[in-house]
Scaffold this motif. Structure first.
Motif, PDB file in Angstrom:
ATOM      1  N   ALA A  32       0.828  -1.202   0.000  1.00  0.00           N
ATOM      2  CA  ALA A  32       0.000   0.000   0.000  1.00  0.00           C
ATOM      3  C   ALA A  32       0.865   1.254   0.000  1.00  0.00           C
ATOM      4  N   ARG A  33       1.918   1.229   0.796  1.00  0.00           N
ATOM      5  CA  ARG A  33       2.812   2.395   0.866  1.00  0.00           C
ATOM      6  C   ARG A  33       3.500   2.633  -0.483  1.00  0.00           C
ATOM      7  N   ASN A  34       3.933   1.572  -1.132  1.00  0.00           N
ATOM      8  CA  ASN A  34       4.542   1.707  -2.453  1.00  0.00           C
ATOM      9  C   ASN A  34       3.569   2.336  -3.445  1.00  0.00           C
ATOM     10  N   LEU A  35       2.327   1.877  -3.420  1.00  0.00           N
ATOM     11  CA  LEU A  35       1.326   2.413  -4.347  1.00  0.00           C
ATOM     12  C   LEU A  35       1.005   3.871  -4.045  1.00  0.00           C
ATOM     13  N   LEU A  36       0.930   4.228  -2.787  1.00  0.00           N
ATOM     14  CA  LEU A  36       0.662   5.613  -2.409  1.00  0.00           C
ATOM     15  C   LEU A  36       1.770   6.554  -2.869  1.00  0.00           C
ATOM     16  N   MET A  37       3.008   6.080  -2.766  1.00  0.00           N
ATOM     17  CA  MET A  37       4.152   6.931  -3.061  1.00  0.00           C
ATOM     18  C   MET A  37       4.564   6.924  -4.528  1.00  0.00           C
ATOM     19  N   GLN A  38       4.115   5.924  -5.296  1.00  0.00           N
ATOM     20  CA  GLN A  38       4.604   5.798  -6.668  1.00  0.00           C
ATOM     21  C   GLN A  38       3.526   5.904  -7.733  1.00  0.00           C
ATOM     22  N   THR A  39       2.252   6.014  -7.321  1.00  0.00           N
ATOM     23  CA  THR A  39       1.177   6.106  -8.310  1.00  0.00           C
ATOM     24  C   THR A  39       0.214   7.229  -7.922  1.00  0.00           C
ATOM     25  N   ASP A  40      -0.701   7.493  -8.844  1.00  0.00           N
ATOM     26  CA  ASP A  40      -1.760   8.480  -8.584  1.00  0.00           C
ATOM     27  C   ASP A  40      -3.065   7.791  -8.204  1.00  0.00           C
ATOM     28  N   MET A  41      -3.014   6.512  -7.868  1.00  0.00           N
ATOM     29  CA  MET A  41      -4.214   5.786  -7.468  1.00  0.00           C
ATOM     30  C   MET A  41      -4.846   6.451  -6.258  1.00  0.00           C
TER      31      MET A  41
END
Length: 336
Positions: A284-293
């Motif tokens: 989740a942290r990776n997605l928050l920091m690396q995407t605009d999701m």
């Protein structure tokens, strides 16, 4: 500090006319290790077989590019039209999204249409995928960026290999994997013996192939060699969006739920549930920091049915909320 580009241009003077150039495109905040490993392999190959390779440094503006370590490199050229036998090596690094400009994407698409081979080192696979140049192809990227890449580029067959060569596209996982790719290329061009000599000069004792995985094995990572524990953790890592219950995990490896609990307590000092939660929150942290999701979509992608439950778990683990994490990261990126 500025590194003069003339050092990289020297081999071009003595190289045969048939040798294609390697055009290293340095994106802002590129990773020096990946770039240096690749170019050093070519330099050493030229010691073994003089004149085999040529290279130049390129980038937007054609003046300078700064790596993530703060060292500035002088460039030989702007993003201009290349020769057909040139090979582009796109060097990515920190905040690859910010370094992926419209000008760069258009240039890559144009050169791809002209048949130029293109490679991506470290996070530059993101840029190639953004240009649509990896659609329908196998590719890899640094393990830390795999989650966000998979969510954003569904038409790319993402692997966990150290490097991938699919037709005229090449991608690497970052770090020393660029050495493995270049050794593979050198072996094809000049023979296995020369590639091994180059590896010896680099004190590179274990040459990896495109079949090798970029991350350490689970037993090595957790410091425990227990086949059933490793198998359970592997199942956890590949079932994030729809988590498997501890009872089913235990059943899959022929154990009772209580035995599985004891196994995790003994070797990892936590319950299977807590360990699984940590894996999901890391993604989740990776997605928050690396995407605009959106935060809601991140929650769903990591197996949380309720955004409020996701926020509660995230705060307990990272001492901040998903919304604040996203905001803090965005501030850091925009502020350089």
């Amino acid at each position: 500090m500025t590194t003069p580009s003339s050092v990289t241009g020297r081999p071009e003077e003595n190289a045969p006319a048939t040798a294609g150039r390697y055009v290293f495109v340095l994106m802002e905040n590129f990773t020096m290790l990946s770039f240096a490993g690749a170019i050093e392999a070519l330099r050493i190959a030229n010691r073994m077989v003089p004149g085999s390779y040529r290279w130049v440094l390129a980038g937007e503006g054609g003046e300078t590019a700064e790596c993530s370590a703060g060292i500035t490199y002088g460039l030989d050229m702007d993003l201009t039209e290349l020769q057909r036998d040139d090979v582009i090596m796109l060097c990515g690094g920190v905040d690859v999204q910010g370094a992926t400009s419209k000008k760069l994407l258009n240039w890559l698409r144009r050169e791809a249409r002209r048949g130029v081979r293109i490679g991506a080192l470290c996070t530059a696979s993101y840029t190639l995928a953004s240009a649509g140049l990896l659609d329908g192809k196998k590719a890899t990227i640094h393990w830390e960026n795999q989650d966000s890449f998979a969510e954003e580029f569904e038409d790319v067959e993402l692997t966990k290999s150290v490097f991938v060569v699919d037709g005229n596209r090449m991608t690497t996982a970052g770090g020393t994997s660029s050495i493995d790719l270049m050794l593979s290329i050198i072996a094809t061009d000049l023979g296995e013996e020369v590639a091994n000599m180059v590896a010896d000069q680099q004190i590179y004792s274990s040459i990896r192939t495109d079949q090798d995985q970029q991350r350490l094995s689970i037993p090595t990572r957790i410091g425990v060699r227990h086949p059933k524990l490793s198998r359970v953790i592997q199942m956890m890592e590949v079932n994030i969006e729809e988590p498997i219950s501890p009872s089913l995990l235990a059943k899959e490896v022929g154990m009772s739920t209580r035995q599985l609990e004891r196994l995790f307590r003994r070797y990892l000092n936590r319950s299977p549930k807590r360990y699984y939660m940590a894996i999901r929150l890391q993604k989740a942290r990776n997605l928050l920091m690396q995407t605009d999701m959106s935060v809601i979509n991140v929650a769903l992608a990591c197996g949380f049915a309720s955004p409020s439950h996701f926020s509660k778990c995230y705060r307990a683990h990272y001492d901040t909320t998903p919304y604040r994490e996203r905001g803090t990261h965005a501030t850091k990126i925009s502020g350089g």
